[in-house]
Design an enzyme around this catalytic site. Structure first.
Site, PDB file in Angstrom:
ATOM      1  N   ARG A   1       0.886  -1.153   0.122  1.00 52.67           N
ATOM      2  CA  ARG A   1      -0.119   0.052  -0.134  1.00 52.67           C
ATOM      3  C   ARG A   1       1.012   1.272  -0.061  1.00 52.67           C
ATOM      4  O   ARG A   1       2.238   1.203   0.536  1.00 52.67           O
ATOM      5  CB  ARG A   1      -0.951   0.026   1.154  1.00 52.67           C
ATOM      6  CG  ARG A   1      -1.724  -0.943   1.254  1.00 52.67           C
ATOM      7  CD  ARG A   1      -2.968  -1.144   0.072  1.00 52.67           C
ATOM      8  NE  ARG A   1      -3.573  -2.162  -0.294  1.00 52.67           N
ATOM      9  CZ  ARG A   1      -3.627  -2.605  -1.384  1.00 52.67           C
ATOM     10  NH1 ARG A   1      -3.373  -2.060  -2.550  1.00 52.67           N
ATOM     11  NH2 ARG A   1      -4.457  -3.702  -1.728  1.00 52.67           N
ATOM     12  N   CYS A   2       0.388   2.316  -0.536  1.00 49.67           N
ATOM     13  CA  CYS A   2       1.157   3.575  -0.642  1.00 49.67           C
ATOM     14  C   CYS A   2       1.273   4.130   0.787  1.00 49.67           C
ATOM     15  O   CYS A   2       0.723   3.729   1.785  1.00 49.67           O
ATOM     16  CB  CYS A   2       0.028   4.730  -1.221  1.00 49.67           C
ATOM     17  SG  CYS A   2      -0.137   4.544  -3.022  1.00 49.67           S
ATOM     18  N   PRO A   3       2.777   4.534   1.051  1.00 47.72           N
ATOM     19  CA  PRO A   3       3.601   4.967   0.044  1.00 47.72           C
ATOM     20  C   PRO A   3       4.663   3.854  -0.315  1.00 47.72           C
ATOM     21  O   PRO A   3       5.601   4.305  -1.055  1.00 47.72           O
ATOM     22  CB  PRO A   3       4.058   6.305   0.658  1.00 47.72           C
ATOM     23  CG  PRO A   3       4.295   5.652   2.266  1.00 47.72           C
ATOM     24  CD  PRO A   3       3.302   4.958   2.353  1.00 47.72           C
TER      25      PRO A   3
ATOM     26  N   ASP B   1      -2.146  -1.066  -5.764  1.00 50.47           N
ATOM     27  CA  ASP B   1      -2.832  -0.074  -4.947  1.00 50.47           C
ATOM     28  C   ASP B   1      -3.478   0.845  -5.721  1.00 50.47           C
ATOM     29  O   ASP B   1      -2.818   1.306  -6.821  1.00 50.47           O
ATOM     30  CB  ASP B   1      -1.919   0.580  -3.818  1.00 50.47           C
ATOM     31  CG  ASP B   1      -2.624   1.314  -3.098  1.00 50.47           C
ATOM     32  OD1 ASP B   1      -3.218   2.376  -3.406  1.00 50.47           O
ATOM     33  OD2 ASP B   1      -2.248   1.535  -1.836  1.00 50.47           O
TER      34      ASP B   1
END
Length: 75
Positions: free
Chosen positions: A11-13, A38
């Site tokens: 998932r980000c970042p 994502d």
């Protein structure tokens, strides 16, 4: 040849951090393909590329993010 980075399931970042680390460690590599699922990864990578002068594009399905180093290596 481009360097392939697998960010699936991250998932980000994290996809962006993975790309930045690879760019720092592999200065001779000019192109990177980040495989990410994502839905917001493209937003982070596009903003990063715009800020630092790298070229950016996405595959048709949006899961492969293509980054080519700009002429100024300031990532």
């Amino acid at each position: 040849p481009p360097m392939y980075l697998d960010a699936l399931g991250r998932r980000c970042p994290e996809p962006l951090l993975l790309l930045r680390q690879a760019m720092r460690l592999h200065a001779a590599v000019r192109e990177f393909i980040v495989s990410a699922d994502d839905p917001l990864a493209h937003v982070d990578l596009a903003a990063f590329c715009a800020r630092f002068g790298h070229d950016y594009s996405r595959s048709a399905d949006g899961r492969e993010l293509l980054v080519a180093r700009g002429s100024i290596n300031n990532d």
